[in-house]
Enzyme design. Structure first.
Site, mmCIF file in Angstrom:
data_model
loop_
_atom_site.group_PDB
_atom_site.id
_atom_site.type_symbol
_atom_site.label_atom_id
_atom_site.label_comp_id
_atom_site.label_asym_id
_atom_site.label_seq_id
_atom_site.Cartn_x
_atom_site.Cartn_y
_atom_site.Cartn_z
ATOM 1 C CG PHE A 20 84.653 44.086 7.212
ATOM 2 C CD1 PHE A 20 84.170 43.811 5.937
ATOM 3 C CD2 PHE A 20 85.401 45.240 7.394
ATOM 4 C CE1 PHE A 20 84.432 44.651 4.872
ATOM 5 C CE2 PHE A 20 85.675 46.087 6.331
ATOM 6 C CZ PHE A 20 85.188 45.799 5.076
ATOM 7 C CB THR A 67 76.762 25.949 2.982
ATOM 8 O OG1 THR A 67 77.174 27.051 3.802
ATOM 9 C CG2 THR A 67 77.539 25.978 1.682
ATOM 10 N N GLY A 77 84.456 29.458 14.462
ATOM 11 C CA GLY A 77 83.379 28.539 14.105
ATOM 12 C C GLY A 77 82.065 29.293 14.149
ATOM 13 C CB THR A 80 72.368 35.806 7.326
ATOM 14 O OG1 THR A 80 72.456 36.226 8.667
ATOM 15 C CG2 THR A 80 73.393 36.539 6.495
ATOM 16 C CE1 TYR A 109 72.103 27.831 20.279
ATOM 17 C CE2 TYR A 109 71.380 26.519 18.402
ATOM 18 C CZ TYR A 109 71.956 26.604 19.663
ATOM 19 O OH TYR A 109 72.353 25.468 20.304
ATOM 20 C CB CYS A 122 77.183 33.640 11.149
ATOM 21 S SG CYS A 122 75.495 33.699 11.705
ATOM 22 C CG LEU A 126 75.736 38.352 3.021
ATOM 23 C CD1 LEU A 126 75.747 38.111 1.514
ATOM 24 C CD2 LEU A 126 75.794 37.017 3.749
ATOM 25 N N GLY A 171 60.359 29.942 12.850
ATOM 26 C CA GLY A 171 61.714 29.480 13.182
ATOM 27 C C GLY A 171 62.034 29.825 14.626
HETATM 28 C C1 UDX Z 1 78.698 36.254 14.661
HETATM 29 C C2 UDX Z 1 78.651 37.790 14.637
HETATM 30 O O1 UDX Z 1 79.511 38.309 15.659
HETATM 31 C C3 UDX Z 1 77.234 38.266 14.857
HETATM 32 O O2 UDX Z 1 77.159 39.687 14.742
HETATM 33 C C4 UDX Z 1 76.322 37.629 13.827
HETATM 34 O O3 UDX Z 1 74.971 38.001 14.053
HETATM 35 C C5 UDX Z 1 76.450 36.109 13.842
HETATM 36 O O4 UDX Z 1 77.823 35.734 13.686
HETATM 37 P P1 UDX Z 1 78.681 34.398 16.551
HETATM 38 O O5 UDX Z 1 78.988 33.440 15.445
HETATM 39 O O6 UDX Z 1 77.585 34.065 17.495
HETATM 40 O O7 UDX Z 1 78.330 35.833 15.950
HETATM 41 O O8 UDX Z 1 79.993 34.577 17.442
HETATM 42 P P2 UDX Z 1 81.296 35.524 17.410
HETATM 43 O O9 UDX Z 1 81.462 36.096 18.755
HETATM 44 O O10 UDX Z 1 81.278 36.477 16.291
HETATM 45 O O11 UDX Z 1 82.469 34.465 17.216
HETATM 46 C C6 UDX Z 1 82.625 33.713 16.025
HETATM 47 C C7 UDX Z 1 83.833 32.829 16.114
HETATM 48 O O12 UDX Z 1 85.040 33.594 16.080
HETATM 49 C C8 UDX Z 1 83.917 32.010 17.399
HETATM 50 O O13 UDX Z 1 84.348 30.704 17.107
HETATM 51 C C9 UDX Z 1 84.924 32.748 18.232
HETATM 52 O O14 UDX Z 1 85.577 31.923 19.164
HETATM 53 C C10 UDX Z 1 85.887 33.232 17.150
HETATM 54 N N1 UDX Z 1 86.677 34.413 17.559
HETATM 55 C C11 UDX Z 1 86.067 35.599 17.831
HETATM 56 C C12 UDX Z 1 88.061 34.322 17.659
HETATM 57 O O15 UDX Z 1 88.642 33.256 17.417
HETATM 58 N N2 UDX Z 1 88.784 35.426 18.018
HETATM 59 C C13 UDX Z 1 88.200 36.630 18.296
HETATM 60 O O16 UDX Z 1 88.927 37.587 18.616
HETATM 61 C C14 UDX Z 1 86.795 36.718 18.207
HETATM 62 P P1 ADP Z 2 69.292 30.085 13.384
HETATM 63 O O1 ADP Z 2 70.641 29.971 14.041
HETATM 64 O O2 ADP Z 2 69.331 30.891 12.106
HETATM 65 O O3 ADP Z 2 68.228 30.562 14.313
HETATM 66 P P2 ADP Z 2 68.327 27.339 13.660
HETATM 67 O O4 ADP Z 2 68.671 26.149 12.823
HETATM 68 O O5 ADP Z 2 68.744 27.385 15.087
HETATM 69 O O6 ADP Z 2 68.893 28.608 12.862
HETATM 70 O O7 ADP Z 2 66.756 27.551 13.634
HETATM 71 C C1 ADP Z 2 65.950 27.549 12.505
HETATM 72 C C2 ADP Z 2 64.605 26.904 12.849
HETATM 73 O O8 ADP Z 2 63.703 27.091 11.742
HETATM 74 C C3 ADP Z 2 64.655 25.392 13.092
HETATM 75 O O9 ADP Z 2 64.171 25.129 14.403
HETATM 76 C C4 ADP Z 2 63.723 24.796 12.010
HETATM 77 O O10 ADP Z 2 62.959 23.698 12.484
HETATM 78 C C5 ADP Z 2 62.821 25.969 11.687
HETATM 79 N N1 ADP Z 2 62.182 25.902 10.365
HETATM 80 C C6 ADP Z 2 62.768 25.699 9.167
HETATM 81 N N2 ADP Z 2 61.848 25.736 8.169
HETATM 82 C C7 ADP Z 2 60.645 25.989 8.745
HETATM 83 C C8 ADP Z 2 59.307 26.162 8.254
HETATM 84 N N3 ADP Z 2 59.018 26.097 6.952
HETATM 85 N N4 ADP Z 2 58.312 26.383 9.144
HETATM 86 C C9 ADP Z 2 58.604 26.461 10.479
HETATM 87 N N5 ADP Z 2 59.831 26.316 10.991
HETATM 88 C C10 ADP Z 2 60.856 26.078 10.156
#
Ligand code: UDX
Ligand code: ADP
Length: 463
Positions: free
Chosen positions: A227, A95, A274, A133, A13, A277, A222, A10
């Site tokens: 939180f 999901t 958004g 996750t 991100y 996660c 999770l 994978g």
């Molecule tokens: C989150 C967790 O922070 C990270 O630990 C986990 O590994 C993945 O999920 P991420 O989704 O990349 O990370 O971004 P985050 O900075 O947590 O922001 C999530 C959303 O909440 C964004 O849309 C952000 O704009 C919003 N947010 C965050 C608010 O609206 N207000 C805040 O005060 C903080």
């Molecule tokens: P995350 O934010 O969790 O990293 P992404 O959707 O950005 O999720 O990345 C997940 C990656 O895993 C995708 O690039 C997808 O092509 C890859 N992937 C899914 N299933 C397999 C698999 N069986 N073998 C190799 N790569 C896979």
């Protein structure tokens, strides 16, 4: 046990940036990141570092240093699995969109496919690390698949959830608050935990490497996301109350954040959270609680999502009512489409839902985002399946220039908190807009006094 070869399945991100940092910090370990998606791997290998598939500040430098030395990106999944002593699973767990648990449970089909592939290919003992996750107890499903191959290979399953946030991924990986490793409570399990802890110990202080049992580790991830999302929904719920009472949510956030028990972070009211996660993980938590019959627990956490959906809808409705109860045929400009600043990721971005509401009201939407491409924006809207692709295309105009995007607009809506929006020539934007000119600041980043002085009608969240 010393690890010399790592494979990560994978290259998204999470997998991409995490492995790039492991490779940079551990030049003695060969790290191969594999993916089925050939275009994605080609982009990771592109000599033009601006073409990397993930935009993260600092990532290009890390890739430039390690790629070709001990960091490799490849589509040869079997080969990388075969060679590695430690395999990270970092695939997507969206999901479910079908069957039991539709709209709530995590879809584990990609995880299961990985487990089956590892089982088929492995010829010697491996440590398999869950990086994605996952619902609690997924490790036992993976183990069950791996242990039934009958070829005598021993597998240890570890849970090592990633806490990086997009936009700050490299800093988070360089200096994590903690690294969490969950392993089986046996001599072999502890050996595997220690092997992974040794990898991180190359740059993370030992006291920040936390070890637990597998289930605690899975559930901690999770819980952490639940939180964090809950804090955003909590402050967003207060933002609505502020708008009714004359209080200001920025002031309330500052006042409560100075309490050391509450702390200042994650108290910024917004158009709604958004990202890939928060929503997914809470829905997953809700589903798990329900499946154990814990309905009060499930309802408690579901409310965080209900509040977030309400906040996005409320923002769109406010635009409509303020613009004299109709946006039909009016140009509304979105500044920002990504779910937060400093990322090109748009998954579950509030902008998608706000655009969808406004398109239902026949608005014409112009979008400018410094890092998101037109095709992604249209794909996001098509995914909602509210109207045909043709209708989305004709309702949305994506522009590469922010001033052009704002020209002849009735209103500008800030959907992402990109820093550059603060430094725009707002007088120039005002001069080229229809009057009265409105700004709806979904991130509370603009200077209210300055905008009002120019002549804008300025609406923030929570004041
Ligand atoms: C989150 C967790 O922070 C990270 O630990 C986990 O590994 C993945 O999920 P991420 O989704 O990349 O990370 O971004 P985050 O900075 O947590 O922001 C999530 C959303 O909440 C964004 O849309 C952000 O704009 C919003 N947010 C965050 C608010 O609206 N207000 C805040 O005060 C903080
Ligand atoms: P995350 O934010 O969790 O990293 P992404 O959707 O950005 O999720 O990345 C997940 C990656 O895993 C995708 O690039 C997808 O092509 C890859 N992937 C899914 N299933 C397999 C698999 N069986 N073998 C190799 N790569 C896979």
């Amino acid at each position: 046990m010393k690890i010399s070869k790592i494979c990560c399945i994978g290259a998204g991100y999470v997998g991409g940036p995490t492995m790039a940092v492991i490779a940079q910090k551990c030049p003695h370990i060969q790290v191969t990141v594999v993916d089925l998606n050939e275009a994605r791997i080609a982009a990771w290998n592109d000599s033009d570092l601006s073409k990397l598939p993930v935009y993260e500040p600092g990532l290009a430098d890390v890739v430039a240093e390690a790629r070709g030395r001990n960091l490799f990106f490849s589509t040869e999944v079997d080969k990388a699995i075969d060679e590695a002593e430690m395999i990270f699973i970092s695939v997507n767990t969206p999901t479910k969109t079908y069957g039991i648990g539709k709209g709530m449970a995590a879809d584990l089909k990609y995880i299961e496919l990985c487990a089956r592939q590892i089982a088929r290919v492995a010829r010697d003992n491996k440590i398999v690390v869950e990086k994605s996750t996952l619902p609690v107890r997924t490790a036992s499903a993976i183990k069950s698949i791996l242990d039934h191959t009958g070829n005598g290979v021993q597998f240890q399953i570890l849970s090592n959830p990633e806490f990086l946030a997009e936009g700050t991924a490299i800093d988070d990986l360089f200096a994590p608050d903690r690294v969490l490793i969950g392993g089986e409570d046996s001599a072999e399990g502890q050996k595997a935990v220690n092997a992974l802890a040794d990898v991180y110990a190359n740059w993370v202080p030992k006291d920040k490497i936390l070890t637990t049992n597998v289930w605690s580790s899975e559930l901690s991830k999770l819980t952490a996301n639940a939180f964090l999302a809950q804090r955003v929904s909590s402050i967003n719920s207060i933002s609505e109350l502020c708008e009714k009472t004359g209080a200001n949510v920025n002031e309330v956030g500052k006042a409560i954040g100075l309490d050391s028990r509450i702390g200042p972070k994650f108290l910024k009211a917004s158009v709604g959270f958004g990202g890939s996660c928060f929503q997914k993980d809470i829905l997953n938590l809700v589903y798990i609680a329900k499946s154990y019959g814990l309905n009060e627990v499930a309802d408690y956490w579901e409310q965080v999502i209900i509040m977030n959906d309400h906040q996005k809808r409320r923002f769109a409705k406010n635009i409509i009512t303020t613009l004299y109860n109709t946006v039909s045929g009016k140009k509304i400009t979105f500044l920002g489409w990504a779910f937060k600043k400093d990322t090109n990721d748009t998954r579950e971005s509030a902008a998608i839902y706000v655009a969808d509401y406004l398109l239902n009201e026949q608005a014409n939407i112009a979008v400018f985002d410094p890092k998101v491409e037109e095709q992604q924006i249209l794909t996001d809207l098509d995914y909602l399946d509210t109207r045909s692709s043709e209708e989305n295309k004709s309702g949305v105009d994506v522009t590469a220039d922010p001033y052009q995007a704002c020209k002849d607009s009735h209103a500008v809506a800030v959907l992402t908190e990109w820093d550059e929006f603060k430094t725009y020539d707002w007088q120039k934007i005002y001069d080229n807009m229809l009057k009265p000119a409105f700004v709806f600041d979904g991130r509370n980043i603009l200077n209210k006094e300055e905008l009002q002085k120019i002549g804008f009608i300025y609406k923030a969240i929570g004041s």
